[in-house]
Design a protein around this motif. Structure first.
Motif, PDB file in Angstrom:
ATOM      1  N   UNK A 153     -26.531 -28.927   6.818  1.00 36.07           N
ATOM      2  CA  UNK A 153     -25.537 -28.927   5.494  1.00 36.07           C
ATOM      3  C   UNK A 153     -25.890 -28.085   4.389  1.00 36.07           C
ATOM      4  N   UNK A 154     -27.199 -27.884   4.164  1.00 34.19           N
ATOM      5  CA  UNK A 154     -27.769 -27.304   2.830  1.00 34.19           C
ATOM      6  C   UNK A 154     -27.563 -25.648   3.344  1.00 34.19           C
ATOM      7  N   UNK A 155     -27.634 -25.324   4.462  1.00 33.83           N
ATOM      8  CA  UNK A 155     -27.366 -23.710   4.760  1.00 33.83           C
ATOM      9  C   UNK A 155     -25.778 -23.596   4.856  1.00 33.83           C
ATOM     10  N   UNK A 156     -25.020 -24.580   5.233  1.00 32.90           N
ATOM     11  CA  UNK A 156     -23.781 -24.542   5.268  1.00 32.90           C
ATOM     12  C   UNK A 156     -23.188 -24.251   3.806  1.00 32.90           C
ATOM     13  N   UNK A 157     -23.751 -25.102   2.910  1.00 33.40           N
ATOM     14  CA  UNK A 157     -23.169 -25.055   1.529  1.00 33.40           C
ATOM     15  C   UNK A 157     -23.728 -23.654   0.760  1.00 33.40           C
ATOM     16  N   UNK A 158     -24.658 -22.978   1.593  1.00 36.69           N
ATOM     17  CA  UNK A 158     -25.056 -21.743   0.913  1.00 36.69           C
ATOM     18  C   UNK A 158     -26.166 -21.776   0.080  1.00 36.69           C
ATOM     19  N   UNK A 159     -26.906 -23.098  -0.060  1.00 34.72           N
ATOM     20  CA  UNK A 159     -28.182 -23.441  -0.786  1.00 34.72           C
ATOM     21  C   UNK A 159     -29.226 -23.678  -0.033  1.00 34.72           C
TER      22      UNK A 159
ATOM     23  N   UNK B 138     -32.014 -22.687  -2.359  1.00 31.92           N
ATOM     24  CA  UNK B 138     -31.975 -23.317  -3.766  1.00 31.92           C
ATOM     25  C   UNK B 138     -32.275 -25.006  -3.614  1.00 31.92           C
ATOM     26  N   UNK B 139     -33.265 -25.379  -3.515  1.00 32.74           N
ATOM     27  CA  UNK B 139     -33.565 -26.903  -3.118  1.00 32.74           C
ATOM     28  C   UNK B 139     -32.895 -27.640  -4.142  1.00 32.74           C
ATOM     29  N   UNK B 140     -33.387 -27.303  -5.683  1.00 31.98           N
ATOM     30  CA  UNK B 140     -32.897 -27.953  -6.818  1.00 31.98           C
ATOM     31  C   UNK B 140     -31.570 -28.090  -7.054  1.00 31.98           C
ATOM     32  N   UNK B 141     -30.831 -27.068  -6.789  1.00 31.46           N
ATOM     33  CA  UNK B 141     -29.201 -27.233  -6.994  1.00 31.46           C
ATOM     34  C   UNK B 141     -28.696 -28.124  -5.765  1.00 31.46           C
ATOM     35  N   UNK B 142     -29.217 -27.935  -4.597  1.00 30.80           N
ATOM     36  CA  UNK B 142     -28.796 -29.017  -3.543  1.00 30.80           C
ATOM     37  C   UNK B 142     -28.945 -30.238  -3.930  1.00 30.80           C
TER      38      UNK B 142
END
Length: 98
Positions: free
Chosen positions: A68-74, A77-81
């Motif tokens: 899901x983190x990759x699908x969101x484009x993050x 950017x672990x902090x924003x995720x």
């Protein structure tokens, strides 16, 4: 000698009128079936832009799923995720009724 006006053949005109009518019907069908954006419940008058769900199952490795983190484009950017996750958890605890 007076020139006579050229006259179009009635068959040709009727054929063209029939084709035009069919094309208008096709255009109307396409306009009716065109996907309309969903109405945004929180902001009336605005249309929401939903992101399509990736193919596969969430949390699985890429051949059969997606992260899901990759699908969101993050992915980088672990902090924003994590900030999104915290906001999501807070909102669901406030508004979700189980």
């Amino acid at each position: 000698m007076p020139r006579s006006k050229p006259t179009a053949k009635p068959n040709k005109l009727s054929d063209l009128a029939a084709k035009l009518s069919h094309l208008k019907n096709d255009i109307n069908k396409l306009e009716r079936t065109r996907a309309k954006p969903k109405r945004n419940v929180h902001y009336p008058g605005r249309h929401s832009q939903l992101i399509p769900k990736p193919k596969g199952q969430a949390g699985r490795s890429p051949p059969k799923g997606y992260q899901i983190q990759e699908a969101m484009g993050l992915a980088r950017d672990r902090r924003l995720y994590n900030a999104f996750r915290v906001c999501f958890l807070m909102l669901t605890s406030l508004y979700a009724t189980i």
